[in-house]
Design a protein around this motif. Sequence first.
Motif, PDB file in Angstrom:
ATOM      1  N   LEU A 208       1.755   6.609  -6.901  1.00 35.73           N
ATOM      2  CA  LEU A 208       0.653   7.476  -7.289  1.00 35.73           C
ATOM      3  C   LEU A 208       1.042   8.939  -7.089  1.00 35.73           C
ATOM      4  O   LEU A 208       0.839   9.776  -7.981  1.00 35.73           O
ATOM      5  CB  LEU A 208      -0.602   7.161  -6.483  1.00 35.73           C
ATOM      6  CG  LEU A 208      -1.768   8.109  -6.716  1.00 35.73           C
ATOM      7  CD1 LEU A 208      -2.339   7.927  -8.112  1.00 35.73           C
ATOM      8  CD2 LEU A 208      -2.819   7.913  -5.666  1.00 35.73           C
ATOM      9  N   ALA A 209       1.613   9.259  -5.940  1.00 36.32           N
ATOM     10  CA  ALA A 209       2.038  10.630  -5.668  1.00 36.32           C
ATOM     11  C   ALA A 209       3.141  11.063  -6.634  1.00 36.32           C
ATOM     12  O   ALA A 209       3.144  12.196  -7.118  1.00 36.32           O
ATOM     13  CB  ALA A 209       2.516  10.757  -4.225  1.00 36.32           C
TER      14      ALA A 209
ATOM     15  N   ALA B  44       2.421   1.664  -3.447  1.00 41.43           N
ATOM     16  CA  ALA B  44       1.425   2.113  -4.420  1.00 41.43           C
ATOM     17  C   ALA B  44       1.099   3.591  -4.221  1.00 41.43           C
ATOM     18  O   ALA B  44       0.988   4.347  -5.196  1.00 41.43           O
ATOM     19  CB  ALA B  44       0.160   1.269  -4.299  1.00 41.43           C
ATOM     20  N   LEU B  45       0.963   4.025  -2.977  1.00 39.92           N
ATOM     21  CA  LEU B  45       0.687   5.435  -2.704  1.00 39.92           C
ATOM     22  C   LEU B  45       1.869   6.307  -3.124  1.00 39.92           C
ATOM     23  O   LEU B  45       1.683   7.396  -3.674  1.00 39.92           O
ATOM     24  CB  LEU B  45       0.382   5.634  -1.223  1.00 39.92           C
ATOM     25  CG  LEU B  45      -0.019   7.044  -0.815  1.00 39.92           C
ATOM     26  CD1 LEU B  45      -1.302   7.466  -1.522  1.00 39.92           C
ATOM     27  CD2 LEU B  45      -0.184   7.129   0.680  1.00 39.92           C
ATOM     28  N   PHE B  46       3.083   5.839  -2.908  1.00 37.48           N
ATOM     29  CA  PHE B  46       4.272   6.576  -3.328  1.00 37.48           C
ATOM     30  C   PHE B  46       4.294   6.763  -4.841  1.00 37.48           C
ATOM     31  O   PHE B  46       4.538   7.868  -5.342  1.00 37.48           O
ATOM     32  CB  PHE B  46       5.537   5.850  -2.867  1.00 37.48           C
ATOM     33  CG  PHE B  46       6.786   6.420  -3.452  1.00 37.48           C
ATOM     34  CD1 PHE B  46       7.295   7.623  -2.992  1.00 37.48           C
ATOM     35  CD2 PHE B  46       7.445   5.772  -4.473  1.00 37.48           C
ATOM     36  CE1 PHE B  46       8.452   8.156  -3.539  1.00 37.48           C
ATOM     37  CE2 PHE B  46       8.591   6.287  -5.022  1.00 37.48           C
ATOM     38  CZ  PHE B  46       9.102   7.491  -4.556  1.00 37.48           C
TER      39      PHE B  46
ATOM     40  N   LEU C 133      -5.762   9.780   0.985  1.00 36.94           N
ATOM     41  CA  LEU C 133      -5.531   8.351   0.738  1.00 36.94           C
ATOM     42  C   LEU C 133      -4.600   7.751   1.782  1.00 36.94           C
ATOM     43  O   LEU C 133      -4.803   6.611   2.211  1.00 36.94           O
ATOM     44  CB  LEU C 133      -4.968   8.150  -0.662  1.00 36.94           C
ATOM     45  CG  LEU C 133      -5.963   8.328  -1.796  1.00 36.94           C
ATOM     46  CD1 LEU C 133      -5.254   8.203  -3.138  1.00 36.94           C
ATOM     47  CD2 LEU C 133      -7.093   7.332  -1.695  1.00 36.94           C
ATOM     48  N   ALA C 134      -3.580   8.490   2.197  1.00 40.39           N
ATOM     49  CA  ALA C 134      -2.685   7.993   3.243  1.00 40.39           C
ATOM     50  C   ALA C 134      -3.454   7.792   4.544  1.00 40.39           C
ATOM     51  O   ALA C 134      -3.268   6.783   5.237  1.00 40.39           O
ATOM     52  CB  ALA C 134      -1.524   8.961   3.452  1.00 40.39           C
TER      53      ALA C 134
ATOM     54  N   LEU D 273      -5.751   4.667   4.067  1.00 43.80           N
ATOM     55  CA  LEU D 273      -5.044   3.393   3.937  1.00 43.80           C
ATOM     56  C   LEU D 273      -4.352   2.949   5.210  1.00 43.80           C
ATOM     57  O   LEU D 273      -4.246   1.745   5.470  1.00 43.80           O
ATOM     58  CB  LEU D 273      -4.003   3.497   2.817  1.00 43.80           C
ATOM     59  CG  LEU D 273      -4.554   3.533   1.390  1.00 43.80           C
ATOM     60  CD1 LEU D 273      -3.427   3.771   0.409  1.00 43.80           C
ATOM     61  CD2 LEU D 273      -5.285   2.260   1.056  1.00 43.80           C
TER      62      LEU D 273
ATOM     63  N   VAL E 175      -3.503  12.880  -1.884  1.00 44.81           N
ATOM     64  CA  VAL E 175      -2.481  11.976  -1.337  1.00 44.81           C
ATOM     65  C   VAL E 175      -2.604  11.884   0.183  1.00 44.81           C
ATOM     66  O   VAL E 175      -2.518  10.793   0.756  1.00 44.81           O
ATOM     67  CB  VAL E 175      -1.070  12.445  -1.760  1.00 44.81           C
ATOM     68  CG1 VAL E 175       0.010  11.697  -1.003  1.00 44.81           C
ATOM     69  CG2 VAL E 175      -0.889  12.258  -3.259  1.00 44.81           C
TER      70      VAL E 175
ATOM     71  N   LYS F 208       0.829  -1.203   0.000  1.00 42.90           N
ATOM     72  CA  LYS F 208       0.000   0.000   0.000  1.00 42.90           C
ATOM     73  C   LYS F 208       0.866   1.257   0.000  1.00 42.90           C
ATOM     74  O   LYS F 208       0.574   2.221  -0.710  1.00 42.90           O
ATOM     75  CB  LYS F 208      -0.923   0.020   1.210  1.00 42.90           C
ATOM     76  CG  LYS F 208      -2.020  -1.009   1.173  1.00 42.90           C
ATOM     77  CD  LYS F 208      -2.861  -0.893   2.418  1.00 42.90           C
ATOM     78  CE  LYS F 208      -3.914  -1.957   2.478  1.00 42.90           C
ATOM     79  NZ  LYS F 208      -4.717  -1.850   3.710  1.00 42.90           N
ATOM     80  N   ALA F 209       1.910   1.246   0.810  1.00 42.29           N
ATOM     81  CA  ALA F 209       2.804   2.404   0.876  1.00 42.29           C
ATOM     82  C   ALA F 209       3.511   2.620  -0.457  1.00 42.29           C
ATOM     83  O   ALA F 209       3.649   3.761  -0.919  1.00 42.29           O
ATOM     84  CB  ALA F 209       3.822   2.222   1.993  1.00 42.29           C
TER      85      ALA F 209
END
Length: 58
Positions: free
Chosen positions: A11-12, A7-9, A50-51, A54, A47, A4-5
């Motif tokens: 995306l950002a 994927a979020l990275f 979402l963080a 998540l 972002v 998850k981390a």
Amino acid sequence: MREKALALFFLALGLFLLPLGLLFRQAQGPWGLPPLYLYLYGAWALVILLAFLLFRRP
């Protein structure tokens, strides 16, 4: 959790490394604000939201 981390990275990274000059050709957006500022603050808020969603603990 690491997936998850990561994927979020990514995306950002994709949101902030786009060629931003190519996205916004107008001088003024809604409410007289520059569209680039609206995009940057909107992406930043997305972002953070979402963080929060998540990684919150139940």
